[in-house]
Write a protein that holds these residues in place. Sequence first.
Motif, PDB file in Angstrom:
ATOM      1  N   MET A 128      85.335 -42.710   0.270  1.00 26.09           N
ATOM      2  CA  MET A 128      84.321 -43.632   0.342  1.00 26.09           C
ATOM      3  C   MET A 128      84.681 -44.673   1.608  1.00 26.09           C
ATOM      4  O   MET A 128      83.883 -44.633   2.467  1.00 26.09           O
ATOM      5  CB  MET A 128      84.164 -44.683  -0.856  1.00 26.09           C
ATOM      6  N   PRO A 129      86.058 -45.349   1.624  1.00 26.47           N
ATOM      7  CA  PRO A 129      86.308 -46.038   2.776  1.00 26.47           C
ATOM      8  C   PRO A 129      86.369 -45.273   4.212  1.00 26.47           C
ATOM      9  O   PRO A 129      85.802 -45.713   5.226  1.00 26.47           O
ATOM     10  CB  PRO A 129      87.879 -46.606   2.523  1.00 26.47           C
ATOM     11  N   ALA A 130      86.872 -43.897   3.947  1.00 31.00           N
ATOM     12  CA  ALA A 130      86.877 -43.258   5.247  1.00 31.00           C
ATOM     13  C   ALA A 130      85.362 -42.596   5.582  1.00 31.00           C
ATOM     14  O   ALA A 130      85.201 -42.878   6.953  1.00 31.00           O
ATOM     15  CB  ALA A 130      87.688 -41.849   4.874  1.00 31.00           C
ATOM     16  N   PHE A 131      84.551 -42.505   4.693  1.00 24.95           N
ATOM     17  CA  PHE A 131      83.174 -42.223   5.037  1.00 24.95           C
ATOM     18  C   PHE A 131      82.525 -43.334   5.680  1.00 24.95           C
ATOM     19  O   PHE A 131      81.761 -43.222   6.594  1.00 24.95           O
ATOM     20  CB  PHE A 131      82.502 -41.640   3.810  1.00 24.95           C
ATOM     21  N   HIS A 132      82.915 -44.597   5.098  1.00 18.58           N
ATOM     22  CA  HIS A 132      82.193 -45.575   5.469  1.00 18.58           C
ATOM     23  C   HIS A 132      82.596 -46.118   6.985  1.00 18.58           C
ATOM     24  O   HIS A 132      81.907 -46.327   7.733  1.00 18.58           O
ATOM     25  CB  HIS A 132      82.250 -46.881   4.515  1.00 18.58           C
ATOM     26  N   THR A 133      83.705 -45.986   7.325  1.00 16.08           N
ATOM     27  CA  THR A 133      84.287 -45.925   8.560  1.00 16.08           C
ATOM     28  C   THR A 133      83.661 -45.150   9.548  1.00 16.08           C
ATOM     29  O   THR A 133      83.227 -45.274  10.628  1.00 16.08           O
ATOM     30  CB  THR A 133      85.759 -45.959   8.648  1.00 16.08           C
ATOM     31  N   GLN A 134      83.523 -43.789   9.050  1.00 16.94           N
ATOM     32  CA  GLN A 134      82.920 -42.705  10.098  1.00 16.94           C
ATOM     33  C   GLN A 134      81.537 -43.253  10.381  1.00 16.94           C
ATOM     34  O   GLN A 134      81.072 -43.178  11.530  1.00 16.94           O
ATOM     35  CB  GLN A 134      83.272 -41.491   9.331  1.00 16.94           C
ATOM     36  N   ILE A 135      80.664 -43.744   9.460  1.00 18.33           N
ATOM     37  CA  ILE A 135      79.199 -43.725   9.468  1.00 18.33           C
ATOM     38  C   ILE A 135      79.038 -45.341  10.227  1.00 18.33           C
ATOM     39  O   ILE A 135      78.307 -45.482  11.192  1.00 18.33           O
ATOM     40  CB  ILE A 135      78.634 -43.912   8.368  1.00 18.33           C
ATOM     41  N   ALA A 136      79.784 -46.349   9.565  1.00 20.15           N
ATOM     42  CA  ALA A 136      79.850 -47.726  10.217  1.00 20.15           C
ATOM     43  C   ALA A 136      80.305 -47.822  11.546  1.00 20.15           C
ATOM     44  O   ALA A 136      79.660 -48.690  12.258  1.00 20.15           O
ATOM     45  CB  ALA A 136      79.975 -48.697   9.069  1.00 20.15           C
ATOM     46  N   GLY A 137      81.394 -47.125  11.507  1.00 17.97           N
ATOM     47  CA  GLY A 137      81.868 -47.633  12.875  1.00 17.97           C
ATOM     48  C   GLY A 137      82.567 -48.950  13.259  1.00 17.97           C
ATOM     49  O   GLY A 137      83.314 -49.496  12.145  1.00 17.97           O
ATOM     50  N   ALA A 138      82.443 -49.561  14.141  1.00 16.69           N
ATOM     51  CA  ALA A 138      83.012 -50.702  14.590  1.00 16.69           C
ATOM     52  C   ALA A 138      82.547 -51.905  13.356  1.00 16.69           C
ATOM     53  O   ALA A 138      81.356 -51.539  12.885  1.00 16.69           O
ATOM     54  CB  ALA A 138      82.532 -51.167  15.682  1.00 16.69           C
ATOM     55  N   GLY A 139      83.424 -52.468  13.051  1.00 20.77           N
ATOM     56  CA  GLY A 139      83.166 -53.627  12.113  1.00 20.77           C
ATOM     57  C   GLY A 139      83.320 -52.838  10.479  1.00 20.77           C
ATOM     58  O   GLY A 139      82.951 -53.861   9.700  1.00 20.77           O
ATOM     59  N   ALA A 140      83.804 -51.989  10.406  1.00 18.62           N
ATOM     60  CA  ALA A 140      83.925 -51.106   9.022  1.00 18.62           C
ATOM     61  C   ALA A 140      85.002 -52.213   8.318  1.00 18.62           C
ATOM     62  O   ALA A 140      85.779 -52.953   9.077  1.00 18.62           O
ATOM     63  CB  ALA A 140      84.441 -49.821   9.044  1.00 18.62           C
ATOM     64  N   ARG A 141      84.820 -52.164   7.152  1.00 15.01           N
ATOM     65  CA  ARG A 141      85.863 -52.874   6.272  1.00 15.01           C
ATOM     66  C   ARG A 141      87.373 -52.463   6.245  1.00 15.01           C
ATOM     67  O   ARG A 141      87.692 -51.429   6.136  1.00 15.01           O
ATOM     68  CB  ARG A 141      84.927 -53.006   4.718  1.00 15.01           C
TER      69      ARG A 141
END
Length: 169
Positions: free
Chosen positions: A39-52
């Motif tokens: 989940m966090p890896a996917f969130h960073t991949q999709i959201a990019g900059a400003g990911a949690r």
Amino acid sequence: IVHRDVRASYRSLINWGRAQLQMRYVNAKNPDRALFDRMPAFHTQIAGAGARGNDYWEVYWNEIVAGRGEVSLGFLDDGALASGTAVIDAGGVSYYASGVYDREKFDKPLAHYPVYDSILRAGQRGAILYDLGEVFPTGSANDKEVQIGFFKKGFAGAFRLRTAWSVPI
């Protein structure tokens, strides 16, 4: 009752998503850390900059393994991760805490089924209310936040405004 309150145009998208996604869950009964870490890896991949950051996700992990929430991940037939939804429970309320959906995978919106599924699963965990979070009116936030609010309202039969009192310090 939940299905009745869903915006009519969402129903076919929910059915379509149900057919497209194989859902896997991380919760107290299945505390799979490796699956959760997708989940966090996917969130960073999709959201990019400003990911949690990691501290943010660690709070979710701790709540989930303690029986106060769930992460649901939607996979395609080829094994590709396409959706992630995090819900945290407190005092009979389930809170839609985070959602990330790979919109590039399809020409149709992908989030409808994962959110609907998370609402139903929250009820199975004993929630009496599902809080979709803030809905920003036009002019009070950026266009993306306003569109997310419009999306959220499509699941709700009732809309309650909250007043937040703040004290500048």
